[in-house]
Design an enzyme around this catalytic site. Sequence first.
Site, short mmCIF file in Angstrom:
data_model
loop_
_atom_site.label_atom_id
_atom_site.label_comp_id
_atom_site.label_asym_id
_atom_site.label_seq_id
_atom_site.Cartn_x
_atom_site.Cartn_y
_atom_site.Cartn_z
N ASP A 142 0.84 -1.21 0.00
CA ASP A 142 0.00 0.00 0.00
C ASP A 142 0.87 1.25 0.00
OD1 ASP A 142 -2.20 -1.66 0.23
OD2 ASP A 142 -2.29 -1.47 2.42
N1 URA Z 1 -1.23 -5.90 3.97
C1 URA Z 1 -1.73 -4.65 3.93
O1 URA Z 1 -2.79 -4.38 4.49
N2 URA Z 1 -1.05 -3.74 3.25
C2 URA Z 1 0.14 -3.96 2.63
O2 URA Z 1 0.73 -3.06 2.05
C3 URA Z 1 0.65 -5.27 2.70
C4 URA Z 1 -0.06 -6.22 3.37
#
Ligand code: URA
Length: 229
Positions: free
Chosen positions: A101
């Site tokens: 993310d």
């Molecule tokens: N899980 C998440 O919620 N975000 C990420 O970036 C990676 C794993």
Amino acid sequence: MRIDKYLAQVTDYSRAQAKKLLKEGAVLVEGVVISDPRYDVSATVAVSVNGRPLRTATPRYFMLNKPEGYISATKDRQHLTVMELLDEDNMEKLHIAGRLDIDTTGLLLITDDGQWAHRVTSPKSDCKKTYWLETADPITEEAKARIEQGIHLDNEKRPTLPAQMELLDEHSARLTISEGKYHQVKRMFAAVGNKVDLLHRERIGDIILDDELDPGEYRTLTSEEVSSI
Ligand code: URA
């Protein structure tokens, strides 16, 4: 396949460079100069460029320490992308093996080897991902047990696969999961009534984020790291 496309696929040349080489008469197929970029070619014919038998591209593998604020995409109009942190040729061939993310930091793998990337991301290959995380509320033993067992997330057919969690203090933990569902870690904590404030990926399989890499820096994977996947 068209020869310009073929050259761009199997060598380090871009499609535009391949077209230029064809125009210059630098490309031979079975010993005959071919200048038409539309010429149909198969992988079994002998192709040479500038007198040298085709130099096939060696696959590339990188680890990046992803900073906050960059999105895991190759192109985006609004945000900076992780690809902008790389200074490599033929960028269009590189892909992210397991996205993070925008606000997640840490280990991101980037490669032009599609099969290898698939082994990183496919739940079938059980390639574990380890995250360090900090939460808004204390992490209870009950929440830990539920997350470790597998949790049913909204809009998913099956519960998450079993996970391992090590509590580091009231608000932080190290979590290892084998899948990469959309926002998985954040959704797992939301399902137990908590919120992930900070998330950082430390490890994928046996590949550990190099602590010599500052956020935004990257390096080529060693051959041991590549073959560990
Ligand atoms: N899980 C998440 O919620 N975000 C990420 O970036 C990676 C794993």
